[in-house]
Design an enzyme around this catalytic site. Structure first.
Site, PDB file in Angstrom:
ATOM      1  N   HIS A  29       0.838  -1.213   0.000  1.00 20.06           N
ATOM      2  CA  HIS A  29       0.000   0.000   0.000  1.00 20.06           C
ATOM      3  C   HIS A  29       0.859   1.244   0.000  1.00 20.06           C
ATOM      4  O   HIS A  29       1.494   1.586   0.996  1.00 20.06           O
ATOM      5  CB  HIS A  29      -0.912   0.015   1.225  1.00 20.06           C
ATOM      6  CG  HIS A  29      -1.998   1.043   1.158  1.00 20.06           C
ATOM      7  ND1 HIS A  29      -3.315   0.722   0.943  1.00 20.06           N
ATOM      8  CD2 HIS A  29      -1.962   2.398   1.258  1.00 20.06           C
ATOM      9  CE1 HIS A  29      -4.042   1.819   0.921  1.00 20.06           C
ATOM     10  NE2 HIS A  29      -3.237   2.858   1.106  1.00 20.06           N
ATOM     11  N   HIS A  31       1.266   5.283  -2.525  1.00 16.77           N
ATOM     12  CA  HIS A  31       0.733   6.122  -3.595  1.00 16.77           C
ATOM     13  C   HIS A  31       1.874   6.833  -4.315  1.00 16.77           C
ATOM     14  O   HIS A  31       2.924   7.095  -3.727  1.00 16.77           O
ATOM     15  CB  HIS A  31      -0.226   7.177  -3.036  1.00 16.77           C
ATOM     16  CG  HIS A  31      -1.224   6.652  -2.072  1.00 16.77           C
ATOM     17  ND1 HIS A  31      -2.286   5.860  -2.442  1.00 16.77           N
ATOM     18  CD2 HIS A  31      -1.328   6.798  -0.720  1.00 16.77           C
ATOM     19  CE1 HIS A  31      -3.003   5.538  -1.381  1.00 16.77           C
ATOM     20  NE2 HIS A  31      -2.450   6.093  -0.320  1.00 16.77           N
ATOM     21  N   TYR A  47      -7.671  16.832  -0.725  1.00 15.31           N
ATOM     22  CA  TYR A  47      -6.460  17.427  -0.169  1.00 15.31           C
ATOM     23  C   TYR A  47      -5.474  17.619  -1.317  1.00 15.31           C
ATOM     24  O   TYR A  47      -5.700  17.127  -2.439  1.00 15.31           O
ATOM     25  CB  TYR A  47      -5.853  16.565   0.947  1.00 15.31           C
ATOM     26  CG  TYR A  47      -5.495  15.151   0.527  1.00 15.31           C
ATOM     27  CD1 TYR A  47      -4.218  14.839   0.067  1.00 15.31           C
ATOM     28  CD2 TYR A  47      -6.422  14.118   0.605  1.00 15.31           C
ATOM     29  CE1 TYR A  47      -3.890  13.546  -0.328  1.00 15.31           C
ATOM     30  CE2 TYR A  47      -6.106  12.823   0.223  1.00 15.31           C
ATOM     31  CZ  TYR A  47      -4.838  12.545  -0.247  1.00 15.31           C
ATOM     32  OH  TYR A  47      -4.512  11.268  -0.629  1.00 15.31           O
ATOM     33  N   ARG A 123     -10.683   0.040  -5.694  1.00 15.49           N
ATOM     34  CA  ARG A 123     -10.754   0.597  -4.344  1.00 15.49           C
ATOM     35  C   ARG A 123     -12.010   1.433  -4.157  1.00 15.49           C
ATOM     36  O   ARG A 123     -12.339   2.295  -4.978  1.00 15.49           O
ATOM     37  CB  ARG A 123      -9.525   1.467  -4.081  1.00 15.49           C
ATOM     38  CG  ARG A 123      -9.406   1.914  -2.618  1.00 15.49           C
ATOM     39  CD  ARG A 123      -8.292   2.925  -2.449  1.00 15.49           C
ATOM     40  NE  ARG A 123      -7.889   3.030  -1.042  1.00 15.49           N
ATOM     41  CZ  ARG A 123      -7.277   4.086  -0.517  1.00 15.49           C
ATOM     42  NH1 ARG A 123      -6.998   5.140  -1.278  1.00 15.49           N
ATOM     43  NH2 ARG A 123      -6.943   4.114   0.749  1.00 15.49           N
ATOM     44  N   TYR A 154     -11.629   1.196   2.025  1.00 19.14           N
ATOM     45  CA  TYR A 154     -11.153   2.109   3.051  1.00 19.14           C
ATOM     46  C   TYR A 154     -12.364   2.795   3.645  1.00 19.14           C
ATOM     47  O   TYR A 154     -13.001   3.641   3.007  1.00 19.14           O
ATOM     48  CB  TYR A 154     -10.179   3.137   2.472  1.00 19.14           C
ATOM     49  CG  TYR A 154      -9.638   4.107   3.511  1.00 19.14           C
ATOM     50  CD1 TYR A 154      -9.509   3.751   4.859  1.00 19.14           C
ATOM     51  CD2 TYR A 154      -9.229   5.386   3.148  1.00 19.14           C
ATOM     52  CE1 TYR A 154      -9.008   4.625   5.795  1.00 19.14           C
ATOM     53  CE2 TYR A 154      -8.722   6.282   4.083  1.00 19.14           C
ATOM     54  CZ  TYR A 154      -8.619   5.891   5.401  1.00 19.14           C
ATOM     55  OH  TYR A 154      -8.123   6.770   6.343  1.00 19.14           O
ATOM     56  N   HIS A 178      -5.977  -0.221   6.085  1.00 22.52           N
ATOM     57  CA  HIS A 178      -5.682   0.505   7.322  1.00 22.52           C
ATOM     58  C   HIS A 178      -6.296  -0.158   8.555  1.00 22.52           C
ATOM     59  O   HIS A 178      -7.068   0.452   9.296  1.00 22.52           O
ATOM     60  CB  HIS A 178      -6.151   1.954   7.202  1.00 22.52           C
ATOM     61  CG  HIS A 178      -5.535   2.677   6.035  1.00 22.52           C
ATOM     62  ND1 HIS A 178      -4.180   2.801   5.852  1.00 22.52           N
ATOM     63  CD2 HIS A 178      -6.116   3.291   4.959  1.00 22.52           C
ATOM     64  CE1 HIS A 178      -3.945   3.468   4.732  1.00 22.52           C
ATOM     65  NE2 HIS A 178      -5.095   3.768   4.170  1.00 22.52           N
ATOM     66  N   ASP A 242       2.034   2.788   3.390  1.00 24.47           N
ATOM     67  CA  ASP A 242       1.135   3.937   3.198  1.00 24.47           C
ATOM     68  C   ASP A 242       1.918   5.205   2.851  1.00 24.47           C
ATOM     69  O   ASP A 242       1.445   6.317   3.077  1.00 24.47           O
ATOM     70  CB  ASP A 242       0.243   4.163   4.424  1.00 24.47           C
ATOM     71  CG  ASP A 242      -0.946   5.074   4.130  1.00 24.47           C
ATOM     72  OD1 ASP A 242      -1.341   5.182   2.951  1.00 24.47           O
ATOM     73  OD2 ASP A 242      -1.467   5.702   5.068  1.00 24.47           O
TER      74      ASP A 242
END
Length: 288
Positions: A29, A31, A47, A123, A154, A178, A242
């Site tokens: 996991h 990005h 964000y 996802r 998520y 998570h 993450d």
């Protein structure tokens, strides 16, 4: 147009962990963001992260000993998976996979193109939004089942509990982001964790031991949560960094990825079980 970033960047230099990950370990996991002149952010993003580029990621991964990777489409790109699929292509399909964000508008040909390029799951993000609505769970699950994909979720623990009856009937495997969105303050016997464990123990789901979003500093309450998942189903746990940690707004809050791997060693002292989580489980789940 100049962007105003709402997140701190990941550390430029990662501290080595006390023990490097074993050969074949997978970061399940993380990005990639940018470059923004090639991959502009969604106008409806929740964000605005600073760029988190492939070279920066690889520096961190080499320090930890991670050689396989799963690039997860972030909410700041909506359903435009170009940056995620470009990352998989650059990493190389032998050692990289993608989790994409699509909705009912995606054609069958588009889904097949993504699968051929390394996508293995879709996802649903009920926390950050700007992606696939949960109302499309059943319809998309039916469409991706023939591709051999799973659904990655998520969502906070209360949402997971509310959706659990629907999730139990989907025709595809599940992966819970998570630590299944549980609140670590509720302890290892909390209702949300119990709901997640029912899905996991029934063979319906894996859980990602990316844990810090379940807690706040100093994060000590994560240990009993992680150990509860591992004790219940070590064969259904995977781990991820993450990276680049978009939760944090200031450099002072930013966590070091070497420390995160050290946490896993504390949660899972047994080396064989740790190897299972880092190497064997993701190899089976993601098809390495």
């Amino acid at each position: 147009m100049e962007l105003t970033f709402t997140c701190a960047p990941a550390h430029a230099v990662t501290n080595p962990p006390r023990q490097r990950a074993p050969e074949g370990s997978c970061d399940s996991h993380f990005h990639i963001f940018g470059p923004y002149d090639r991959f502009p952010l969604s106008a409806t993003r929740p964000y605005t992260p600073p760029p988190a580029l492939i070279a920066h990621y690889l520096d961190m991964a080499r320090t930890l000993g991670l050689t396989r990777r799963v690039v997860v489409q972030a909410s700041v790109y909506g359903t435009d998976n170009a940056v995620t699929m470009d990352a998989v292509a650059q990493f190389g399909h032998d050692n990289a996979r993608a989790i994409v964000v699509v909705d009912d508008a995606a054609t069958g040909a588009e889904l097949r193109r993504l699968a051929d390029a390394g996508a293995v799951g879709v996802r649903f993000n009920a926390v950050s939004g700007n992606g696939t609505p949960v109302e499309q769970l059943e319809s998309l699950a039916r469409r991706v089942a023939d591709l051999g994909w799973h659904i990655q979720l998520y969502m906070k623990g209360d949402v997971l509990m509310a959706l659990a009856p629907r999730l139990a009937t989907l025709p595809v495997p599940l992966v819970l982001d998570h630590m299944a969105g549980v609140n670590a303050a509720h302890g290892p016997d909390g209702a949300a964790l119990s709901a997640a464990l029912r899905l996991i123990e029934a063979g319906r789901a894996h859980v990602k031991l990316c844990g810090y979003r379940a807690s706040v500093a100093p994060y000590a309450d994560l240990t009993p949560i992680a150990r509860r998942f591992v004790a219940a189903a070590p064969e259904r746990c995977v781990w991820g960094t993450d990276w680049p940690h978009t939760q944090f707004q200031t450099p002072a809050q930013m966590l070091d990825d070497g420390m995160l791997l050290d946490w896993l060693s504390e949660w899972v002292p047994d080396a064989a079980t740790r190897r299972r989580i880092l190497v064997e489980n993701p190899a089976a789940l993601y098809g390495f």
